[in-house]
Design a protein around this motif. Structure first.
Motif, mmCIF file in Angstrom:
data_model
loop_
_atom_site.group_PDB
_atom_site.id
_atom_site.type_symbol
_atom_site.label_atom_id
_atom_site.label_comp_id
_atom_site.label_asym_id
_atom_site.label_seq_id
_atom_site.Cartn_x
_atom_site.Cartn_y
_atom_site.Cartn_z
ATOM 1 N N GLN A 56 -4.710 9.995 -10.284
ATOM 2 C CA GLN A 56 -6.161 9.752 -9.972
ATOM 3 C C GLN A 56 -6.221 8.150 -10.876
ATOM 4 O OE1 GLN A 56 -8.363 11.977 -9.004
ATOM 5 N NE2 GLN A 56 -9.917 10.587 -8.663
ATOM 6 N N ALA A 57 -5.786 7.723 -11.995
ATOM 7 C CA ALA A 57 -5.638 6.516 -11.675
ATOM 8 C C ALA A 57 -4.904 5.869 -10.761
ATOM 9 C CB ALA A 57 -4.756 6.027 -13.565
ATOM 10 N N GLY A 58 -4.140 5.720 -9.562
ATOM 11 C CA GLY A 58 -3.666 5.162 -9.418
ATOM 12 C C GLY A 58 -5.322 5.060 -7.915
ATOM 13 N N LEU A 59 -5.310 6.054 -7.616
ATOM 14 C CA LEU A 59 -6.778 6.406 -6.527
ATOM 15 C C LEU A 59 -7.792 5.473 -6.795
ATOM 16 C CD1 LEU A 59 -7.332 6.850 -3.617
ATOM 17 C CD2 LEU A 59 -8.425 9.697 -5.207
ATOM 18 N N SER A 60 -7.606 5.442 -7.912
ATOM 19 C CA SER A 60 -9.005 4.697 -8.156
ATOM 20 C C SER A 60 -9.113 3.284 -8.269
ATOM 21 C CB SER A 60 -9.491 4.987 -10.355
ATOM 22 O OG SER A 60 -10.263 4.200 -10.404
ATOM 23 N N ASN A 61 -7.918 2.779 -8.748
ATOM 24 C CA ASN A 61 -7.170 1.413 -8.478
ATOM 25 C C ASN A 61 -6.910 0.867 -6.770
ATOM 26 O OD1 ASN A 61 -7.282 0.853 -11.523
ATOM 27 N ND2 ASN A 61 -4.622 1.791 -11.374
ATOM 28 N N LEU A 62 -7.382 1.619 -5.840
ATOM 29 C CA LEU A 62 -6.909 1.760 -5.284
ATOM 30 C C LEU A 62 -8.644 1.712 -4.362
ATOM 31 C CD1 LEU A 62 -5.653 1.137 -2.217
ATOM 32 C CD2 LEU A 62 -5.492 3.618 -2.356
ATOM 33 N N ILE A 63 -9.520 2.734 -4.796
ATOM 34 C CA ILE A 63 -10.741 2.436 -4.343
ATOM 35 C C ILE A 63 -11.319 1.457 -4.942
ATOM 36 C CG2 ILE A 63 -13.379 3.090 -4.895
ATOM 37 C CD1 ILE A 63 -11.223 6.139 -4.821
ATOM 38 N N ASN A 64 -10.983 0.334 -5.687
ATOM 39 C CA ASN A 64 -11.752 -0.702 -6.340
ATOM 40 C C ASN A 64 -10.834 -1.885 -5.540
ATOM 41 O OD1 ASN A 64 -13.155 0.531 -8.643
ATOM 42 N ND2 ASN A 64 -11.257 0.277 -9.699
ATOM 43 N N PHE A 65 -9.567 -2.225 -5.413
ATOM 44 C CA PHE A 65 -9.421 -3.078 -4.697
ATOM 45 C C PHE A 65 -9.723 -3.083 -2.744
ATOM 46 C CE2 PHE A 65 -6.422 -4.371 -1.291
ATOM 47 C CZ PHE A 65 -5.711 -5.703 -1.758
ATOM 48 N N ASP A 111 -2.804 6.618 1.587
ATOM 49 C CA ASP A 111 -2.026 7.589 0.561
ATOM 50 C C ASP A 111 -1.658 7.335 -0.715
ATOM 51 O OD1 ASP A 111 -1.934 10.618 0.116
ATOM 52 O OD2 ASP A 111 0.065 9.621 0.123
ATOM 53 N N VAL A 112 -2.107 8.045 -2.071
ATOM 54 C CA VAL A 112 -1.575 6.835 -3.136
ATOM 55 C C VAL A 112 -0.448 8.130 -3.756
ATOM 56 C CG1 VAL A 112 -1.703 6.834 -5.437
ATOM 57 C CG2 VAL A 112 -3.515 6.537 -4.422
ATOM 58 N N LYS A 113 0.610 7.291 -3.866
ATOM 59 C CA LYS A 113 1.523 7.494 -4.156
ATOM 60 C C LYS A 113 2.448 7.408 -6.059
ATOM 61 C CE LYS A 113 2.709 10.138 -0.882
ATOM 62 N NZ LYS A 113 2.408 11.876 -0.668
ATOM 63 N N THR A 114 2.811 8.023 -6.520
ATOM 64 C CA THR A 114 3.209 7.355 -8.177
ATOM 65 C C THR A 114 4.571 7.526 -8.003
ATOM 66 O OG1 THR A 114 2.971 10.047 -8.726
ATOM 67 C CG2 THR A 114 1.472 8.779 -9.063
ATOM 68 N N GLY A 115 6.046 7.664 -7.597
ATOM 69 C CA GLY A 115 6.988 7.268 -7.450
ATOM 70 C C GLY A 115 7.518 6.762 -6.881
ATOM 71 N N GLY A 150 -2.054 2.932 5.405
ATOM 72 C CA GLY A 150 -1.323 2.310 4.734
ATOM 73 C C GLY A 150 -0.491 3.405 3.408
ATOM 74 N N VAL A 151 -0.098 2.872 2.427
ATOM 75 C CA VAL A 151 0.871 3.294 0.978
ATOM 76 C C VAL A 151 0.933 2.773 -0.192
ATOM 77 C CG1 VAL A 151 2.648 5.179 0.651
ATOM 78 C CG2 VAL A 151 2.112 5.260 2.589
ATOM 79 N N CYS A 152 0.363 3.527 -1.419
ATOM 80 C CA CYS A 152 -0.062 2.732 -2.417
ATOM 81 C C CYS A 152 0.939 3.014 -3.459
ATOM 82 C CB CYS A 152 -1.208 2.402 -3.012
ATOM 83 S SG CYS A 152 -1.734 1.652 -4.498
ATOM 84 N N LYS A 168 1.277 -3.814 -4.978
ATOM 85 C CA LYS A 168 0.947 -2.260 -4.429
ATOM 86 C C LYS A 168 1.017 -1.515 -2.980
ATOM 87 C CE LYS A 168 0.100 -2.053 -9.690
ATOM 88 N NZ LYS A 168 1.576 -1.776 -10.425
ATOM 89 N N ILE A 169 0.671 -2.421 -1.934
ATOM 90 C CA ILE A 169 0.512 -1.988 -0.957
ATOM 91 C C ILE A 169 0.711 -2.109 -0.121
ATOM 92 C CG2 ILE A 169 -1.404 -0.976 0.094
ATOM 93 C CD1 ILE A 169 -3.325 -1.811 -1.910
ATOM 94 N N LEU A 170 1.660 -0.795 0.912
ATOM 95 C CA LEU A 170 2.097 -1.174 2.157
ATOM 96 C C LEU A 170 1.217 -0.933 2.941
ATOM 97 C CD1 LEU A 170 5.576 -0.229 1.546
ATOM 98 C CD2 LEU A 170 5.188 -2.056 1.680
ATOM 99 N N GLU A 171 0.581 -1.417 3.902
ATOM 100 C CA GLU A 171 -0.421 -1.364 4.766
ATOM 101 C C GLU A 171 0.406 -1.982 6.288
ATOM 102 O OE1 GLU A 171 -5.070 -2.067 5.531
ATOM 103 O OE2 GLU A 171 -3.778 -2.890 4.556
ATOM 104 N N PHE A 172 0.542 -1.036 7.175
ATOM 105 C CA PHE A 172 0.535 -1.570 8.409
ATOM 106 C C PHE A 172 -0.783 -1.479 9.878
ATOM 107 C CE2 PHE A 172 4.524 0.166 7.070
ATOM 108 C CZ PHE A 172 5.255 -0.941 7.277
#
Length: 172
Positions: A56-65, A111-115, A150-152, A168-172
């Motif tokens: 959820q923290a990663g998703l929140s950061n991605l939304i902000n960005f 998609d957000v990944k933590t690992g 994209g994958v974050c 932190k983001i790989l986007e194609f």
């Protein structure tokens, strides 16, 4: 991948993460997927709760960005998709983030990944796009065009910095 050989009990619970792992790693971790996508209750483990907080923290950061990067687009986090039937299998899922650009009817799926980074993560985001396209066709709506996938990779442990977040983001 031959979906017709699946046992009936799996035909109603297969999601993009399971398919993407099967495609990329020749392995289908259905039980793990079900565990992570299950909503919380009092019996969940501490590990699962910590994972959910990081995600959820990663998703929140991605939304902000992405709000900064795409200020005129509609950002839709964690929207449960209707079931899509494909070759006798019921696919369902919840993409972490879909961005809709109403000017050109394009969408981006993140998609957000933590690992750790895995090839299967991009398959998963791509399958979400195909599901969104199938849903639009079934509803008689214009087919969305793919703007990006994209994958974050963010576990929420670092302070959000819009200047460096794109790393932190790989986007194609």
């Amino acid at each position: 991948m031959d979906l017709s050989i699946l046992k009936d009990k799996y035909k109603s619970c297969l999601g993009p993460s399971s398919i993407s792992v099967a495609l990329a790693e020749n392995n289908c971790q259905r039980n793990i997927w079900l565990q992570y996508r299950k909503k919380t209750d009092n019996n969940d483990s501490i590990f699962l709760e910590q994972y959910k907080l990081k995600h959820q923290a990663g998703l929140s950061n991605l939304i902000n960005f992405l709000s900064i990067k795409y200020p005129d687009s509609v950002i839709e986090p964690e929207q449960k998709l209707p079931i899509v039937k494909f070759r006798g299998v019921s696919l369902y899922g919840i993409p972490d983030l879909v961005i809709k650009d109403n000017n050109d009817n394009s969408i981006s799926v993140f998609d957000v990944k933590t690992g750790v980074r895995k090839t299967s993560h991009f398959f998963q985001a791509g399958i979400y796009f195909l599901m969104l396209k199938a849903i639009a066709i079934k509803r008689g709506l214009p087919e969305p065009k793919l703007k990006s996938i994209g994958v974050c990779y963010d576990d929420g442990s670092a302070t959000f910095d819009p200047e460096t977040y794109e790393d932190k983001i790989l986007e194609f």
